[in-house]
Design an enzyme around this catalytic site. Structure first.
Site, PDB file in Angstrom:
ATOM      1  N   ASP A  11       0.875  -1.172   0.000  1.00 27.12           N
ATOM      2  CA  ASP A  11       0.000   0.000   0.000  1.00 27.12           C
ATOM      3  C   ASP A  11       0.909   1.218   0.000  1.00 27.12           C
ATOM      4  OD1 ASP A  11      -2.415  -1.436   0.130  1.00 27.12           O
ATOM      5  OD2 ASP A  11      -2.232  -1.639   2.293  1.00 27.12           O
ATOM      6  N   ASP A 130     -13.736  -3.587  -1.742  1.00 28.87           N
ATOM      7  CA  ASP A 130     -13.565  -3.259  -0.324  1.00 28.87           C
ATOM      8  C   ASP A 130     -14.944  -3.275   0.308  1.00 28.87           C
ATOM      9  OD1 ASP A 130     -10.876  -2.848  -0.851  1.00 28.87           O
ATOM     10  OD2 ASP A 130     -11.104  -0.681  -1.110  1.00 28.87           O
TER      11      ASP A 130
END
Length: 273
Positions: A11, A130
Site C-alpha cells: 500500500d 472493499d
C-alpha cells in the site's frame, strides 16, 4: 489441484509503503522497491501494488515507481489506484505491470470492466472489492439494498466501499462480485475492511460466500496475523490466494516458512527449489 498463492501487498502513499488498521492510522513500512525485491527473492507468488490515495487525490498511479518495481522483480505484478480509462491501463502495462486492479472507477462506471476486458483480456483485469459489514459498522447508506436471496444475513458480506474505503455505496458485496465476473473481470481482490490490519484472521464467512459463488479466482485480503489464518482462508474460505501486508513488511511471518507450513498441511503451494 491448482496451487494457492501467497501475495504481499504494498500500500503506497507518497512513494512509501504504509500500513494501517481498518484503512486508517497509517504508518510507514519501508521503501516499496526494496520490499518488492525481498518478496520476490523469498518466493512470493505475486505482488500487489496499491496507490491508496490516487483516487482520493484525483490523480493517476505513480508510474515511475511502478517502472522501478517492475524492473526489480520477476513475479507477476498487479497495480491499482487511480485507474479510470483504457489509457491508464495501457500506461501501466507498458510500465511493467502484468495486471491492473480497479475499484472506485468500476463502481462509478461498470461498463469500464467490459471495455478493459475486451481491450486487454480478462487475465489482466482484477476488480478490487472493499467491503464493510453494516451490522458491525452501522451506516444509513443502502442497508437494505440487496435482494433477500443475496443479502447473506449473518455472513457479514456487507456493502461495497470506494475511494480507499472512505465512501459507502448501495452495492451489496455478493451482487457486485457476481456482476464484475459477468462483465469480464479475471479475478476479485476481496478486502474485509472490518478485518483489515487487525491480525485476528481473514473474514472466512465473507470469503467463502464470495468464493463459492464465483467462477474466477478470489484473493482474500484483510486480517492475516498468523500462519494458521492462511490455512483457514484456503480451507474454510475457499480462497485462491491470500494477501497480506504488515505481517510481511515487519517480518512477523517469513514467506518461505509460511509456504512450508501450508505445504506440510496439504495446501498445494508453489515451493522454491
Amino acid at each position: 489441484m491448482l496451487t494457492k498463492r501467497i501475495i504481499p501487498c504494498l500500500d503506497v502513499k507518497d512513494g512509501r509503503t504504509v500500513k494501517g488498521v481498518n484503512f486508517i492510522n497509517l504508518r510507514d513500512a519501508g521503501d516499496a522497491v526494496e520490499l518488492a525485491a525481498v518478496y520476490a527473492e523469498q518466493g512470493a507468488d505475486e505482488l500487489v501494488f496499491l496507490d491508496i490515495t490516487a483516487t482520493v487525490e484525483g490523480r493517476g498511479t505513480l508510474l515511475e515507481l511502478v517502472r522501478r518495481v517492475a524492473h526489480t522483480i520477476n513475479i507477476p505484478f498487479t497495480v491499482g489506484g487511480g485507474i479510470s480509462s483504457k489509457a491508464d491501463v495501457s500506461a501501466l502495462l507498458n510500465a511493467g505491470a502484468d495486471k491492473v486492479s480497479i475499484n472506485s472507477s468500476a463502481v462509478r462506471n461498470p461498463d469500464l470492466i467490459n471495455e478493459l476486458a475486451l481491450e486487454f483480456g480478462s487475465q489482466c483485469i482484477v476488480v478490487a472489492i472493499d467491503t464493510r459489514n453494516p451490522s458491525l459498522n452501522p451506516s444509513p447508506v443502502g442497508r437494505d439494498s440487496a435482494s433477500p436471496s443475496l443479502r447473506g444475513e449473518g455472513l457479514g458480506v456487507g456493502l461495497v466501499h470506494t475511494h480507499g474505503g472512505r465512501k459507502p455505496t448501495e452495492l451489496h458485496t455478493l451482487d457486485w462480485a457476481k456482476e464484475v465476473e459477468e462483465r469480464g473481470a479475471g479475478e476479485i481482490l476481496l478486502t474485509s475492511m472490518d478485518a483489515d490490519g487487525t491480525k485476528n484472521g481473514f473474514s472466512l464467512e465473507l470469503t467463502a460466500a464470495i468464493s463459492k459463488n464465483a467462477n474466477i479466482p478470489v484473493i482474500a485480503s484483510g486480517g492475516a496475523g498468523s500462519m494458521v489464518h492462511f490455512y483457514d482462508v484456503f480451507t474454510e474460505g475457499y480462497a485462491d490466494a491470500g494477501l497480506a501486508a504488515s505481517i510481511f513488511h515487519f517480518k512477523e511471518i517469513e514467506i518461505p516458512a509460511l509456504k512450508q507450513y501450508l505445504h506440510e498441511r496439504g495446501v498445494p503451494m508453489r515451493m522454491s527449489r
